[in-house]
Design an enzyme around this catalytic site. Structure first.
Site, PDB file in Angstrom:
ATOM      1  N   HIS A  86      -0.637   0.238   0.198  1.00 17.62           N
ATOM      2  CA  HIS A  86       0.315  -0.987  -0.674  1.00 17.62           C
ATOM      3  C   HIS A  86       1.241  -1.634   0.196  1.00 17.62           C
ATOM      4  CE1 HIS A  86       3.523   2.277  -0.837  1.00 17.62           C
ATOM      5  NE2 HIS A  86       4.379   1.294  -0.913  1.00 17.62           N
ATOM      6  N   ASP A 222      -3.390   6.286   0.432  1.00 17.55           N
ATOM      7  CA  ASP A 222      -2.622   5.310   0.743  1.00 17.55           C
ATOM      8  C   ASP A 222      -2.600   4.612   1.997  1.00 17.55           C
ATOM      9  OD1 ASP A 222      -0.827   2.994   0.216  1.00 17.55           O
ATOM     10  OD2 ASP A 222       0.502   4.011  -1.097  1.00 17.55           O
ATOM     11  N   SER A 656       8.196   3.461   2.784  1.00 16.54           N
ATOM     12  CA  SER A 656       6.809   3.495   2.527  1.00 16.54           C
ATOM     13  C   SER A 656       6.026   3.042   3.955  1.00 16.54           C
ATOM     14  CB  SER A 656       6.106   2.405   1.604  1.00 16.54           C
ATOM     15  OG  SER A 656       6.521   2.984   0.077  1.00 16.54           O
TER      16      SER A 656
HETATM   17  N1  ASP Z   1       7.041   3.485  -2.746  1.00 13.40           N
HETATM   18  C1  ASP Z   1       8.207   3.309  -2.138  1.00 13.40           C
HETATM   19  C2  ASP Z   1       8.027   1.777  -0.983  1.00 13.40           C
HETATM   20  O1  ASP Z   1       6.923   1.287  -1.218  1.00 13.40           O
HETATM   21  C3  ASP Z   1       8.840   4.373  -1.362  1.00 13.40           C
HETATM   22  C4  ASP Z   1       9.889   4.987  -2.099  1.00 13.40           C
HETATM   23  O2  ASP Z   1      10.614   4.396  -3.088  1.00 13.40           O
HETATM   24  O3  ASP Z   1      10.041   6.301  -1.931  1.00 13.40           O
HETATM   25  O4  ASP Z   1       8.780   1.898  -0.363  1.00 13.40           O
END
Ligand code: ASP
Length: 721
Positions: A86, A222, A656
Site C-alpha cells: 500500500h 502487503d 507502514s
Molecule cells: N496503516 C497505517 C499506515 O499506512 C499504519 C497504521 O496506522 O498503523 O501507515
C-alpha cells in the site's frame, strides 16, 4: 521558559525504572539512556549502539522514509528495499497501464535491467540527529506573542540548519518534541533514483481490501520491493541508466525462525502524528465534531467509487488509489470513535484535568504559572472546532477526491490571474503547457459518470452538513439559482464543461483569449472552485492558523505541567514523522468478551476467505495450487505458511512499511496496520487491545520464491535459518 526546558531531561532520568514498556515511540539517540535496560529485560540481545550510532554502521542506516509518508528498510548490500504494497500503491498505479496493469497482475523484474524507474519517488535516510533545543530557544522569552515566537524559531532553525549542512549535500529538519519543549535536528540524505523491483498482484498485496483494512485477523501480503540507485561514490543522483545499486552502510538480516507468542519485537520507523497529551477539549472536537461529518462525506464518496469500480476494470484501475486514500482514514475514524467510546477517554481525561486543576489550585505559585492553561484551552478549542471542520470538510468536498472537475478547475485560477495581469506571452505559453500536462495526468484517472455522481452527492452534503455561514458565497448563489437541484445542474453543465473532457480542456487552453476569460468567469464549475477556494483562504485559514498557534503556544507549558504532576511516569514525545523505536512483544488479545484472537494468521485463512465473487477475496489460482499441493518450501511454521502476526508495539500512520525486528536484530516482519479495537491509540493506547499488524517476512519470501518464481532475489539477502 529556558529553565523549564532544561528541567525536562531530569524528569526523564528519574523515571525510567517505572515505565510501562509497551506504550511509547522512543527517540533513537535516547534509547541508551532511558530504554535499553527495559528492552533487554524484555529479551532484546543487542545494544543501543546497534540501533542508533553515528560511529558505526547500525540499524538506523537501513531504515528509510519511503516516498512521502511511509517507512521502508534495506534488505541487501545492493540497495534492495522492502516496504508495504500500500505504500508503493500510488507509484505502481502510475507505472501501470491497462495493458501492463501491475496492480492487477503484479510485477517481478527478472533481472536488474527489467527494474522500472519510478520518477518522483524518493528514499530518504537519516544521517544523524541532535538536540538543538538551546540554540532554538535563543531570543525566546515567556511573554512573546505566538507570531513573534514563531518568527524567532524559524530564524533560529534556518541558521542552525545552514551551519550544519554546509558542503554536505544533505537536508535537515528541526522538529519540536514534547509539545515544543525540546527540539531535535534530523539530517537526511535523499535518493531520487528508485526503481520498482516487484510486487504481488493486488489479490495478494491488498487481499481483503477495505473490508479487512484495520482489522485482525488479517491475510494481506502487503509488501513491494524496490531498489535504490546511486551515482558516483555511492551518492544520490538523478535517474541515469549508468547509476548503480546503492551500497547501504547496513542492511537487515532476515530471520526464517519465525515468531512465538511472548517474543520481543521492535518496530523502527517513522510514525507520523499522535496526540497523547492534548486536553479533553481536543478529543471532544475530533470525536464529536469532526469525525462524524468527515465519516459521512467519505461514506458517500466510497459508495459511489466502489459501485463504479465494480462495473469496469478501467474504472477500477483509475479509482483504486483514490478510493484507498479516501477509505483508509474513513475507516480509522470509525474505529477511533468506537475505541474512544469504549475506553471512555474523554471522561477519563476530564477526571484527570480535574485532578490537575485541584493540584494547581493547592499551591499559589502553581496557580500563577499554570492556572490559565485549561480555561484558555477550552476557549480556543470552542473556536477551533468549526474552523477545523470547515477546512477539512470543504477540502474533502471540493478538492481532494470529491467533485473532481471542481478540484481540477482550481488549476485555472492562477492562470486567469496571470492572463488578466497581462503577463508576457512566453510566460503565458509556459503555463498553458503546464496546464495541458496536468490535464493529461488528471484525465488518465478520470471517469465522467463517476465524477458526475460524486459532484451531485458532495454538493448536497456540503450544503447539508455545514451551517450556511460556513458555505462559500459562490456555492450559495449557484445553489439558489438551481433551487438546490444539483442533479439538474450536473445534467446541464457536465456534458459541455471544459473541465470534464480532456480534448475540450486542451482546446480551451490553447485558444485562450479575452473571451475565454469571460466564459471562464461564468462557468459554474470554475465558480465553485474559485469561490470556495477564496472563501477558505480569506475567511477560514487565517483564523485557523491563528487559533492553532495560540494553542501551540500553550502546549509546552501544558506538557511541563503534566510531567511535573505525574512525576512517576516516563514520558515519550508524540509522533512527529521522525525516526522512532517502539518495542513490545508478540501477543494475541480479546476482541470481545470470550473472543480471543491468536497472534498469527496462515495461508489456510486465505483459502477460507476465498470467494471469486468478491473482488477483495478472489484468491489467485496459483496460490490455491501451492496450498493444495503443500508446495511451501522452507517458509513454514507447524506445517503451515504464516502470513501475518500481531504484537504490542505502539505504532501509527507512517509506520507502514517499518521493519519489525526480533531480539537478535533480525527482520521478522514488515509492519502495515493496527487492529480495529485499538486504533484509538493515537490518542489513547490500550495495552489490552492496541496491536500492530505485521506481515510475516516468511510469507513475503514464500510469495517471491514460490508464487512469483523470483527466488533469485533471495540470493542477495542475508537469510538466517
Ligand atoms: N496503516 C497505517 C499506515 O499506512 C499504519 C497504521 O496506522 O498503523 O501507515
Amino acid at each position: 521558559m529556558k529553565k523549564l526546558l532544561l528541567s525536562l531531561p531530569v524528569f526523564l532520568v528519574s523515571l525510567f525504572a517505572t515505565a510501562t514498556p509497551d506504550e511509547g515511540m522512543w527517540i533513537p539517540i535516547l534509547i541508551e539512556k532511558y530504554n535499553i535496560k527495559l528492552m533487554q529485560e524484555k529479551g532484546f540481545k543487542l545494544s543501543a549502539e546497534d540501533i542508533y550510532s553515528v560511529n558505526k554502521a547500525c540499524m538506523k542506516d537501513a531504515v528509510v522514509i519511503f516516498g512521502g509518508g511511509c517507512t521502508g528498510e534495506l534488505i541487501s548490500p545492493d540497495g534492495l528495499l522492502i516496504t508495504n504494497h500500500h505504500c508503493g500503491y500510488g507509484t505502481i498505479q502510475r507505472l501501470s497501464s491497462i495493458e501492463n496493469d501491475y496492480l492487477a497482475n503484479g510485477f517481478w523484474a527478472m533481472s536488474r535491467e527489467e527494474e522500472i524507474p519510478a520518477p518522483g519517488l524518493s528514499v530518504t535516510i537519516l544521517k544523524w540527529m541532535e538536540d538543538v533545543t538551546d540554540r532554538m530557544m535563543k531570543g525566546i522569552t515567556g511573554g512573546m506573542d505566538a507570531q513573534e515566537r514563531q518568527k524567532i524559531l524559524d530564524a533560529n532553525s534556518e541558521d542552525i540548519r545552514r551551519k550544519a549542512l554546509e558542503g554536505t549535500g544533505y537536508t535537515a529538519r528541526i522538529s519540536p518534541f514534547y509539545m515544543g519543549n525540546q527540539y531535535f535536528m534530523l539530517v537526511y540524505e535523499t535518493f531520487s533514483d528508485v526503481r520498482f523491483v516487484g510486487a504481488p498482484p493486488s489479490s495478494i498485496g491488498k487481499f481483503g481490501g477495505e473490508t479487512d483494512n484495520w482489522v485482525w485477523p488479517r491475510h494481506t501480503g502487503d509488501f513491494s520491493l524496490w531498489r535504490v540507485y546511486a551515482g558516483t561514490e555511492n551518492k544520490p543522483a538523478r535517474y541515469a541508466s549508468t547509476n548503480v545499486p546503492y551500497k547501504p552502510l547496513y542492511h537487515f538480516p532476515i530471520s526464517l525462525k519465525g515468531v512465538q507468542e511472548g517474543d520481543f519485537t521492535m518496530v523502527f520507523g517513522y510514525p507520523g502524528s499522535t496526540s497523547q497529551y492534548v486536553p479533553s477539549f481536543h478529543i471532544d472536537m475530533v470525536k464529536n465534531h469532526i469525525n462524524p461529518k468527515m465519516i459521512a462525506i467519505r461514506t458517500k464518496k466510497i459508495e459511489i467509487m466502489e459501485a463504479a469500480m465494480n462495473t469496469d476494470p478501467l474504472i477500477r484501475l483509475q479509482y483504486s488509489a483514490k478510493k484507498s486514500g479516501v477509505a483508509n482514514a474513513w475507516k480509522k475514524w470509525i474505529g477511533e470513535n468506537q475505541g474512544l467510546d469504549r475506553m471512555r477517554t474523554i471522561e477519563k481525561k476530564q477526571a484527570y484535568e480535574k485532578r490537575l486543576t485541584d493540584w494547581i489550585n493547592s499551591d499559589p505559585a502553581r496557580k500563577t504559572r499554570y492556572g490559565h492553561l485549561l480555561p484558555e484551552y477550552e476557549k480556543l478549542y470552542s473556536q477551533l472546532k468549526d474552523y477545523s471542520l470547515v477546512n477539512s470538510f470543504t477540502s474533502d468536498a471540493f478538492f481532494s477526491s470529491g467533485a473532481e472537475a471542481v478540484g481540477f478547475a482550481r488549476n485555472m485560477m492562477s492562470f486567469a490571474n496571470l492572463f488578466e495581469s497581462e503577463a508576457d506571452e512566453a510566460r503565458i505559453e509556459a503555463v498553458k503547457g503546464e496546464l495541458i500536462a496536468a490535464a493529461a495526468r488528471f484525465f488518465k484517472n478520470y471517469n465522467y459518470e463517476t465524477d458526475k455522481e460524486l459532484f451531485v452527492a458532495v454538493m448536497e452534503l456540503y450544503g447539508g452538513q455545514l451551517e450556511e455561514k460556513w458555505q462559500a458565497p459562490g456555492y450559495l448563489k449557484i445553489k439558489n439559482a438551481w433551487k438546490g437541484d444539483f442533479q439538474a445542474l450536473a445534467d446541464k453543465i457536465y456534458p459541455v464543461s471544459v473541465f470534464t473532457d480532456e480534448a475540450r480542456f486542451t482546446a480551451f487552453v490553447n485558444g485562450f483569449g479575452k473571451r475565454s476569460l469571460k466564459a471562464l468567469k461564468k462557468d459554474p464549475i470554475y465558480n465553485l472552485a474559485s469561490s470556495t477556494s477564496e472563501f477558505i483562504s480569506e475567511n477560514v485559514r487565517g483564523e485557523l492558523i491563528r487559533i492553532q498557534s495560540e494553542i501551540q503556544k500553550l502546549n509546552p507549558l501544558y506538557m511541563t505541567l503534566q510531567m511535573e504532576f505525574d512525576s512517576n511516569r516516563l514520558f515519550y514525545p508524540d509522533a512527529n514523522s521522525t525516526l522512532r523505536v517502539a518495542y513490545g512483544e508478540v501477543k494475541g488479545y480479546y476482541s470481545k468478551d470470550a473472543v480471543y484472537f491468536r497472534h498469527y494468521s496462515t495461508l489456510k485463512g486465505i483459502i477460507e476467505k476465498d470467494n471469486p465473487e468478491i473482488f477483495d477475496y478472489d484468491v489467485p489460482d496459483k496460490l490455491k495450487e501451492l496450498y493444495r499441493t503443500k508446495n511451501y518450501g522452507r517458509y513454514t511454521q507447524n506445517g503451515e505458511v504464516p502470513v501475518c502476526f500481531i504484537a504490542t508495539n505502539h505504532t501509527t500512520g507512517g509506520n507502514s512499511g517499518s521493519p519489525v525486528i526480533n531480539a537478535e536484530g533480525h527482520l521478522i516482519g514488515v509492519n502495515f496496520d493496527r487492529a480495529w479495537e485499538g486504533v484509538a491509540s493515537d490518542m489513547a493506547f490500550n495495552p489490552e487491545q492496541s496491536r500492530n499488524i505485521s506481515l510475516d517476512i516468511r510469507y513475503a519470501l514464500f510469495i517471491i520464491d514460490k508464487f512469483a518464481g523470483a527466488g533469485y532475489l533471495l540470493d542477495e539477502m542475508t537469510l538466517v535459518e
